[in-house]
Motif scaffolding. Structure first.
Motif, PDB file in Angstrom:
ATOM      1  N   LEU A 194      94.292 -57.792  24.855  1.00 56.58           N
ATOM      2  CA  LEU A 194      94.336 -57.462  26.281  1.00 56.58           C
ATOM      3  C   LEU A 194      94.321 -55.958  26.517  1.00 56.58           C
ATOM      4  O   LEU A 194      93.495 -55.442  27.271  1.00 56.58           O
ATOM      5  CB  LEU A 194      95.592 -58.068  26.916  1.00 56.58           C
ATOM      6  CG  LEU A 194      95.487 -59.465  27.537  1.00 56.58           C
ATOM      7  CD1 LEU A 194      96.821 -59.866  28.139  1.00 56.58           C
ATOM      8  CD2 LEU A 194      94.392 -59.509  28.595  1.00 56.58           C
ATOM      9  N   PHE A 195      95.234 -55.254  25.870  1.00 57.63           N
ATOM     10  CA  PHE A 195      95.318 -53.815  26.111  1.00 57.63           C
ATOM     11  C   PHE A 195      94.208 -53.059  25.384  1.00 57.63           C
ATOM     12  O   PHE A 195      93.752 -52.011  25.856  1.00 57.63           O
ATOM     13  CB  PHE A 195      96.702 -53.287  25.721  1.00 57.63           C
ATOM     14  CG  PHE A 195      97.794 -53.814  26.614  1.00 57.63           C
ATOM     15  CD1 PHE A 195      97.850 -53.436  27.943  1.00 57.63           C
ATOM     16  CD2 PHE A 195      98.737 -54.712  26.141  1.00 57.63           C
ATOM     17  CE1 PHE A 195      98.838 -53.933  28.792  1.00 57.63           C
ATOM     18  CE2 PHE A 195      99.723 -55.215  26.972  1.00 57.63           C
ATOM     19  CZ  PHE A 195      99.768 -54.829  28.305  1.00 57.63           C
ATOM     20  N   GLY A 196      93.753 -53.613  24.250  1.00 57.56           N
ATOM     21  CA  GLY A 196      92.615 -52.995  23.565  1.00 57.56           C
ATOM     22  C   GLY A 196      91.351 -53.083  24.396  1.00 57.56           C
ATOM     23  O   GLY A 196      90.545 -52.149  24.429  1.00 57.56           O
ATOM     24  N   THR A 197      91.166 -54.195  25.094  1.00 55.74           N
ATOM     25  CA  THR A 197      89.994 -54.355  25.955  1.00 55.74           C
ATOM     26  C   THR A 197      90.074 -53.417  27.151  1.00 55.74           C
ATOM     27  O   THR A 197      89.064 -52.824  27.564  1.00 55.74           O
ATOM     28  CB  THR A 197      89.870 -55.815  26.428  1.00 55.74           C
ATOM     29  OG1 THR A 197      89.768 -56.660  25.284  1.00 55.74           O
ATOM     30  CG2 THR A 197      88.644 -56.009  27.301  1.00 55.74           C
ATOM     31  N   MET A 198      91.274 -53.251  27.713  1.00 56.34           N
ATOM     32  CA  MET A 198      91.450 -52.279  28.797  1.00 56.34           C
ATOM     33  C   MET A 198      91.099 -50.876  28.307  1.00 56.34           C
ATOM     34  O   MET A 198      90.465 -50.086  29.027  1.00 56.34           O
ATOM     35  CB  MET A 198      92.889 -52.323  29.304  1.00 56.34           C
ATOM     36  CG  MET A 198      93.240 -53.559  30.105  1.00 56.34           C
ATOM     37  SD  MET A 198      92.455 -53.569  31.740  1.00 56.34           S
ATOM     38  CE  MET A 198      93.451 -52.330  32.591  1.00 56.34           C
ATOM     39  N   HIS A 199      91.500 -50.564  27.092  1.00 57.95           N
ATOM     40  CA  HIS A 199      91.216 -49.261  26.490  1.00 57.95           C
ATOM     41  C   HIS A 199      89.707 -49.011  26.419  1.00 57.95           C
ATOM     42  O   HIS A 199      89.212 -47.975  26.883  1.00 57.95           O
ATOM     43  CB  HIS A 199      91.831 -49.234  25.080  1.00 57.95           C
ATOM     44  CG  HIS A 199      91.620 -47.966  24.330  1.00 57.95           C
ATOM     45  ND1 HIS A 199      92.584 -46.987  24.228  1.00 57.95           N
ATOM     46  CD2 HIS A 199      90.544 -47.491  23.632  1.00 57.95           C
ATOM     47  CE1 HIS A 199      92.120 -45.986  23.495  1.00 57.95           C
ATOM     48  NE2 HIS A 199      90.878 -46.265  23.127  1.00 57.95           N
ATOM     49  N   GLU A 200      88.982 -49.974  25.861  1.00 58.11           N
ATOM     50  CA  GLU A 200      87.534 -49.804  25.726  1.00 58.11           C
ATOM     51  C   GLU A 200      86.845 -49.789  27.089  1.00 58.11           C
ATOM     52  O   GLU A 200      85.828 -49.118  27.277  1.00 58.11           O
ATOM     53  CB  GLU A 200      86.952 -50.908  24.852  1.00 58.11           C
ATOM     54  CG  GLU A 200      87.529 -50.979  23.436  1.00 58.11           C
ATOM     55  CD  GLU A 200      87.430 -49.670  22.668  1.00 58.11           C
ATOM     56  OE1 GLU A 200      86.543 -48.850  22.968  1.00 58.11           O
ATOM     57  OE2 GLU A 200      88.248 -49.470  21.747  1.00 58.11           O
ATOM     58  N   ALA A 201      87.414 -50.510  28.068  1.00 54.30           N
ATOM     59  CA  ALA A 201      86.848 -50.498  29.418  1.00 54.30           C
ATOM     60  C   ALA A 201      86.955 -49.110  30.046  1.00 54.30           C
ATOM     61  O   ALA A 201      86.095 -48.706  30.844  1.00 54.30           O
ATOM     62  CB  ALA A 201      87.557 -51.520  30.301  1.00 54.30           C
ATOM     63  N   GLY A 202      88.000 -48.374  29.690  1.00 46.04           N
ATOM     64  CA  GLY A 202      88.128 -46.997  30.172  1.00 46.04           C
ATOM     65  C   GLY A 202      86.995 -46.120  29.654  1.00 46.04           C
ATOM     66  O   GLY A 202      86.420 -45.307  30.393  1.00 46.04           O
ATOM     67  N   HIS A 203      86.668 -46.283  28.365  1.00 45.88           N
ATOM     68  CA  HIS A 203      85.517 -45.570  27.797  1.00 45.88           C
ATOM     69  C   HIS A 203      84.242 -45.912  28.560  1.00 45.88           C
ATOM     70  O   HIS A 203      83.453 -45.032  28.930  1.00 45.88           O
ATOM     71  CB  HIS A 203      85.326 -45.970  26.329  1.00 45.88           C
ATOM     72  CG  HIS A 203      86.253 -45.310  25.366  1.00 45.88           C
ATOM     73  ND1 HIS A 203      86.384 -43.948  25.261  1.00 45.88           N
ATOM     74  CD2 HIS A 203      87.094 -45.844  24.435  1.00 45.88           C
ATOM     75  CE1 HIS A 203      87.253 -43.654  24.302  1.00 45.88           C
ATOM     76  NE2 HIS A 203      87.701 -44.788  23.797  1.00 45.88           N
ATOM     77  N   ALA A 204      84.023 -47.210  28.770  1.00 45.71           N
ATOM     78  CA  ALA A 204      82.786 -47.662  29.400  1.00 45.71           C
ATOM     79  C   ALA A 204      82.689 -47.197  30.851  1.00 45.71           C
ATOM     80  O   ALA A 204      81.599 -46.838  31.330  1.00 45.71           O
ATOM     81  CB  ALA A 204      82.698 -49.191  29.338  1.00 45.71           C
TER      82      ALA A 204
END
Length: 492
Positions: free
Chosen positions: A251-261
């Motif tokens: 969950l939080f890893g996906t939020m992290h990568e979404a910030g990059h994107a």
């Protein structure tokens, strides 16, 4: 064709090579058949070398000279200055050595994945020895003033030096270790974090839709080591790793990568044809991913608004109240795995890698001694010892890709994100209410105006000072961590 038009055509051609290589890398780390690794490495090596040649050959040298003779202002001048600096650096590396290095790291990444899976350091060690040997040689080609590691920092954080990092990281390390001591003896709630992969996938898509990640210009896939990659301006992809024993990681890893994107999707498209259509630095990039992961994803209002949805999906939360859940989500304790670390201890994982990298590049440490030194620093900084190399020196993908100088970006991203959060709250005092209501546009617009749209047209220092009014400082991050964990401790 006039010079400026030729200039833009040049960068458009480089973008095409970059898109092809990015797509091959994405496939290699998500869906590629295992037996394809050797051929894939050769293809990536060829395309990367052809792109490198176009940035260093006589035709480009002539174009660069003619651009330098123009009366340039604004973005065009920034484009020329950036390109000239890169040319001076790139032209110092012999083409054949560059191709050998790209092929090496493409193969090494597949070997690392096997070595980690089988907990076999000796399988990966000879590849890392060749990578470090090449990095040391490249450093000598580039040159440096004070420390050889400065030459590698340039690729990821323009203007940053070992001298500056030692000061920043020293202050941050001291503050975090002090906070950890204050937490000794405090018991955070213990919850069952297990959840099936299908349920995690559904939650990830729900959260991404909530924050406005544009699936028409990206996608979410599964991988061993989560990453974000930009294929082109309208294709910013993210990946995640599903751990059925702990759904927080996904969950939080996906939020992290979404910030990059989100950063990539917000860069002004005009910058692509000027060679400025990338993030300002990896530290700035990490500031965006960590802002989404921590200052949105771990925000109390954000989690409270989604708690009923979590309870309906996660059986173990049936009888858990929100305060207990929130405290458990923000548990702080020493751990072994960087990508699973909590907000408080995360920077210590980065500082350990920074210390090891400095010594590897300067020759003070050899690759064969890396596992022993890794374990020693984890014991000294975090009070834990890895039970094996898979959970120790083999856990990160970065060294297999030759990304020396990259790791400090993660801790710098923490520092930058806290500075941006502090500045944003002055401009948008109602930020917590907006997050709780799911109104993310004012937040994303602030980030786009101050950070995203500028791409690489400004240095990290210029962006941070322009957005916050001050130079880089760890003060906001330390204040944020102290306030957050003091409140949590009082509630325990």
């Amino acid at each position: 064709m006039d010079t400026l038009k030729q200039w833009k055509t040049h960068f458009e051609s480089l973008n095409a090579y970059q898109e092809a290589v990015a797509l091959l890398y994405w496939d290699m780390r998500t869906h590629m058949p295992e037996q394809s690794a050797g051929n894939r490495s050769k293809s990536i090596g060829f395309l990367s070398t052809e792109s490198f040649r176009r940035k260093t050959d006589a035709t480009y040298r002539d174009l660069l000279k003619r651009m330098g003779e123009q009366e340039l202002e604004g973005l065009e001048r920034a484009s020329y200055m950036e390109a000239h600096e890169s040319y001076v650096r790139d032209s110092k590396i012999p083409e054949e050595e560059y191709q050998e290095f790209v092929t090496l790291i493409s193969e090494a990444e597949s070997v690392w994945e096997k070595a980690k899976d089988q907990d076999d350091w000796k399988m990966f060690e000879p590849f890392l020895e060749k990578i470090v040997e090449t990095e040391r040689r490249f450093v000598e080609y580039w040159g440096y003033e004070d420390h050889p590691y400065d030459a590698l920092l340039f690729d990821y954080e323009r203007g940053m030096t070992v001298e500056k990092l030692d000061h920043l990281f020293g202050e941050l390390r001291q503050a975090i270790i002090g906070l950890l001591k204050r937490l000794e003896g405090k018991r955070f709630p213990t919850l069952d974090w297990s959840l099936g992969k299908a349920e995690q996938m559904r939650l990830n898509h729900e959260w991404l839709n909530d924050i406005g990640y544009d699936f028409t210009a990206g996608r979410l896939d599964e991988t061993v080591h989560p990453f974000q990659t930009t294929i082109n301006r309208k294709d910013a992809r993210i990946t995640t790793k599903y751990d059925e024993s702990d759904y927080r990681n996904s969950l939080f890893g996906t939020m992290h990568e979404a910030g990059h994107a989100t950063y990539e999707q917000g860069i002004d498209p005009e910058l692509d044809s000027l060679g400025l259509g990338d993030g300002a630095s990896m530290g700035i990039h990490e500031s965006q991913s960590l802002f989404f992961e921590n200052f949105i994803g771990r925000n109390r209002g954000f989690l409270e608004a989604r708690f009923s949805g979590l309870k309906s999906t996660v059986p173990s939360l049936k009888d858990v109240d929100f305060d207990t859940f929130y405290a458990a989500v923000n548990e702080a304790k020493p751990s072994l795995i960087r990508i699973e670390a909590d907000e408080l201890t995360y920077a210590l994982h980065i500082i350990i890698r920074y210390e090891l990298e400095k010594r590897l590049i300067s020759g003070e440490l050899e690759v064969k001694d890396l596992p022993q030194e890794w374990n020693r620093l984890y014991g000294e900084y975090l009070g834990v010892t890895p039970p094996n190399d898979a959970k120790g020196v083999l856990q990160d993908v970065h060294w297999s890709g030759g990304s020396f100088g990259y790791f400090p970006s993660y801790a710098l991203g923490l520092v930058y994100s806290a500075q941006l959060n502090e500045a944003m709250r002055k401009d948008i005092p109602e930020i917590d209410t907006l997050i709780a209501e799911g109104s993310f546009e004012p937040i994303k617009n602030w980030l786009k105006e101050n950070i995203h749209r500028h791409g690489r047209s400004k240095t990290p220092a210029e962006l941070i000072e322009g957005a916050t009014g001050e130079e880089i400082t760890v003060r906001p991050l330390i204040a944020y961590l102290e306030q957050k964990y003091s409140r949590l401790v009082e509630a325990l």
